[in-house]
Design an enzyme around this catalytic site. Structure first.
Site, PDB file in Angstrom:
ATOM      1  N   ASP A  85      -7.497  -6.817  -5.215  1.00 21.18           N
ATOM      2  CA  ASP A  85      -7.245  -7.703  -3.827  1.00 21.18           C
ATOM      3  C   ASP A  85      -7.784  -8.382  -3.538  1.00 21.18           C
ATOM      4  OD1 ASP A  85      -5.191  -8.362  -1.781  1.00 21.18           O
ATOM      5  OD2 ASP A  85      -5.638  -6.409  -0.395  1.00 21.18           O
ATOM      6  N   ASN A 124     -20.958  -7.381  -6.258  1.00 23.03           N
ATOM      7  CA  ASN A 124     -20.266  -8.245  -6.739  1.00 23.03           C
ATOM      8  C   ASN A 124     -18.884  -8.145  -7.819  1.00 23.03           C
ATOM      9  OD1 ASN A 124     -18.693 -10.677  -8.251  1.00 23.03           O
ATOM     10  ND2 ASN A 124     -20.348 -11.633  -7.524  1.00 23.03           N
ATOM     11  N   ALA A 125     -17.700  -7.843  -7.853  1.00 23.88           N
ATOM     12  CA  ALA A 125     -16.969  -6.821  -8.761  1.00 23.88           C
ATOM     13  C   ALA A 125     -16.544  -7.789  -9.844  1.00 23.88           C
ATOM     14  CB  ALA A 125     -15.199  -7.371  -8.031  1.00 23.88           C
ATOM     15  N   ARG A 165       0.653  -0.826  -0.181  1.00 27.64           N
ATOM     16  CA  ARG A 165       0.047   0.161   0.295  1.00 27.64           C
ATOM     17  C   ARG A 165       0.689   1.042   0.037  1.00 27.64           C
ATOM     18  NH1 ARG A 165      -3.592  -3.190   3.527  1.00 27.64           N
ATOM     19  NH2 ARG A 165      -2.366  -2.779   5.737  1.00 27.64           N
ATOM     20  N   CYS A 192      -3.437 -13.880  -2.544  1.00 27.52           N
ATOM     21  CA  CYS A 192      -3.226 -14.654  -1.108  1.00 27.52           C
ATOM     22  C   CYS A 192      -3.398 -16.166  -0.651  1.00 27.52           C
ATOM     23  CB  CYS A 192      -4.004 -13.738  -0.194  1.00 27.52           C
ATOM     24  SG  CYS A 192      -5.853 -13.871  -0.352  1.00 27.52           S
ATOM     25  N   ASP A 195     -16.632  -3.789  -3.499  1.00 28.98           N
ATOM     26  CA  ASP A 195     -16.253  -4.635  -2.476  1.00 28.98           C
ATOM     27  C   ASP A 195     -17.930  -5.388  -1.929  1.00 28.98           C
ATOM     28  OD1 ASP A 195     -13.976  -5.542  -0.206  1.00 28.98           O
ATOM     29  OD2 ASP A 195     -16.444  -6.274   0.397  1.00 28.98           O
TER      30      ASP A 195
END
Ligand SMILES: C[S@@+](CC[C@H](N)C(=O)[O-])C[C@H]1O[C@@H](n2cnc3c(N)ncnc32)[C@H](O)[C@@H]1O
Length: 378
Positions: free
Chosen positions: A283, A262-263, A195, A321, A233
Site C-alpha cells: 500500500d 525503504n520498502a 482492511r 492511490c 515503513d
C-alpha cells in the site's frame, strides 16, 4: 462558457476547465467566487483560482453562499454516511466535490475532527461558518484544520478543545490510535473496507508482510486473525504508533515486528535471504503525483509488485492511490509484474475506496484508490 462545459455541468460535473470560459477577460485576478453563464443565462456559482486550470462548481442554483448553504451540504453528507452507509462515529464526512464542497476534506474520528483545506478564500470567508455547522451537527469536541495538497498559505488551526489530538477508533474488531497531526488527516479511512475484507483471507499462523504499513492498518487486522506480521515503513513515528496499535489490540509482542526503512531495499534483502510470506500487502503512497511523472510511477509500481509477487506464497493485496493511474492501467502493471516473476495468479477481487469517499456519476475523477486481491495459482 462553451457548450461542452455547459453540457458537462448539466451532467452533474463539479469541475470545468478554465479554458472553457468564453469571456476570460471577466475573470478576476485573485481567487474568488464567480458566476458562470451560458448564452447570457446563469449556470452556476463557482470557485475560481487564477493558479488553477480548473474552476470548481459550488452550486447550480442562484443562491447565497452562506451559513445555510454549508449547513445543508454538511447535513446531506452526514445523512449519506449515517443513513445509507450505516457508518457510525468515524467516517470521512466531507469528500470535496464528492459532497459538493470543493476544496474541503473532513474526517470525523469519534469526537475529534481533522480537516484538510485547499482554498485560501474558503478559509478566509467561510471557515468559521463551516466549523460552526460541523459542531452543530455532531458530538465533535475538537476540529483540527490543516492545509491540504496544493492548499498553500493555510495555517494550522484548532477549534474547540485545544489539547485533543488523539483518539481511539474502532474498525470491525480492531482498535486504532489516530493522531490528527499524522499523515494527511491522520488515518487512511479510504482503506477501511479493504482492511476488513483482508481478514477473511488470513489463517491462524500465517506470515504476513505489510509493506508501507503506516500505523499498522492492515497489520492489526491480520494479527487479530492470528497472523504473525512484519510491517515496513519509512516513518519511524508511524511505526511507533503501529506498535501501540498492536498493544491496544492485545497482540503478543512476539507476533509482530516493524522495520523502519525503504520498502524496495528491504524486500530485495528478504528475497536474497530466502524469506517468504503467506500474504503480502502493498500500500505505497501515490507514486504518480502528476500526469508528468506517470512513467516513473509505473516503473515504481512495477518493481514493487514484482518484489511482492516473488515474496508471496499464497496471496498478494496490492494498492495504488494515484489518481493518474487508472484501474485498467494498474491492473495491467500488476499482471505484467506477475508475468515477469513467472507466477500464475488468480484475480480474486478488485476493490476501490470506501464509500464514504463518494464517486458521483458526473465526477468519476473522484475515483482514485485501487486494491487488487490476487492468489497464487498452485
Ligand atoms: C498510503 S500509506 C499506507 C496506509 C496503511 N496501509 C494503512 O492502512 O493505514 C503509505 C505509507 O507508505 C510509507 N512510505 C512511503 N514511501 C516508502 C518507502 N519507499 N518505503 C517504505 N515506506 C514508504 C509512508 O510513510 C506511508 O506511511
Amino acid at each position: 462558457m462553451d457548450k461542452r462545459a455547459y453540457n458537462s455541468i448539466q451532467n452533474f460535473s463539479k469541475i470545468i476547465y478554465t479554458k472553457a470560459v468564453v469571456n476570460k477577460e471577466d475573470l478576476p485576478k485573485k481567487e474568488e467566487i464567480v458566476i458562470l453563464t451560458y448564452k447570457g443565462k446563469f449556470v452556476a456559482k463557482a470557485l475560481y483560482n487564477p493558479n488553477s486550470v480548473i474552476i470548481k462548481i459550488l452550486t447550480t442554483k442562484n443562491e447565497d453562499i452562506d451559513y445555510d448553504f454549508f449547513y445543508k451540504r454538511i447535513l446531506n453528507a452526514k445523512l449519506y454516511r449515517e443513513e445509507i452507509l450505516n457508518y457510525k462515529n468515524t467516517y470521512r464526512w466531507i469528500y470535496a466535490e464528492g459532497d459538493e464542497l470543493p476544496t474541503i476534506i473532513f474526517d470525523k474520528y469519534n469526537e475529534l475532527g481533522a480537516m484538510q483545506l485547499m482554498s485560501k478564500l474558503i478559509e478566509k470567508k467561510y471557515l468559521n461558518e463551516i466549523i460552526e455547522a460541523l459542531f452543530e451537527l455532531s458530538d465533535l469536541e475538537t476540529i483540527y484544520v490543516k492545509k491540504g495538497k496544493k492548499g498553500e498559505k493555510i495555517k494550522d488551526k484548532i477549534f474547540g478543545n485545544k489539547k485533543k489530538f488523539e483518539t481511539v477508533i474502532q474498525e470491525g474488531e480492531a482498535k486504532f490510535k489516530v493522531n490528527v497531526k499524522g499523515h494527511k488527516t491522520g488515518f487512511f479511512l479510504d482503506q477501511r473496507e479493504n482492511r476488513l475484507y483482508l481478514e477473511r483471507f488470513i489463517k491462524e499462523g500465517d506470515r504476513v508482510l505489510d509493506v508501507c504499513c503506516y500505523t499498522g492498518g492492515f497489520s492489526v487486522h491480520a494479527a487479530i486473525r492470528g497472523a504473525e506480521v512484519v510491517g515496513v515503513d519509512l516513518s519511524k513515528k508511524a511505526l511507533k504508533t503501529a506498535e501501540e496499535n498492536m498493544e491496544l489490540n492485545n497482540i503478543p509482542k512476539d507476533k509482530y515486528e516493524f522495520i523502519e526503512g525503504n520498502a524496495f531495499k528491504i524486500m530485495e534483502e528478504f528475497i536474497e535471504d530466502g524469506e517468504r510470506f503467506d500474504v503480502v500487502i502493498l500500500d505505497p503512497p501515490a507514486f504518480a503525483q502528476t500526469e508528468k511523472n506517470l512513467k516513473n510511477a509505473l516503473r515504481a509500481y512495477s518493481s514493487l509488485n514484482y518484489l511482492g509477487i516473488r515474496l508471496t506464497n499464497r496471496m498478494l493485496i496490492t494498492c495504488s492511490c494515484s489518481h493518474h493511474v487508472d484501474k485498467e492501467l494498474f491492473k495491467k502493471t500488476v499482471i505484467s509484474s506477475a508475468f515477469r516473476a513467472k507466477k500464475n495468479m488468480v484475480i480474486v477481487d478488485y476493490k476501490g475506496q470506501a464509500p464514504d469517499h463518494p464517486i458521483t456519476i458526473g465526477n468519476r475523477n473522484l475515483e482514485y484508490l485501487k486494491c487488487m486481491f490476487l492468489s497464487v495459482r498452485r
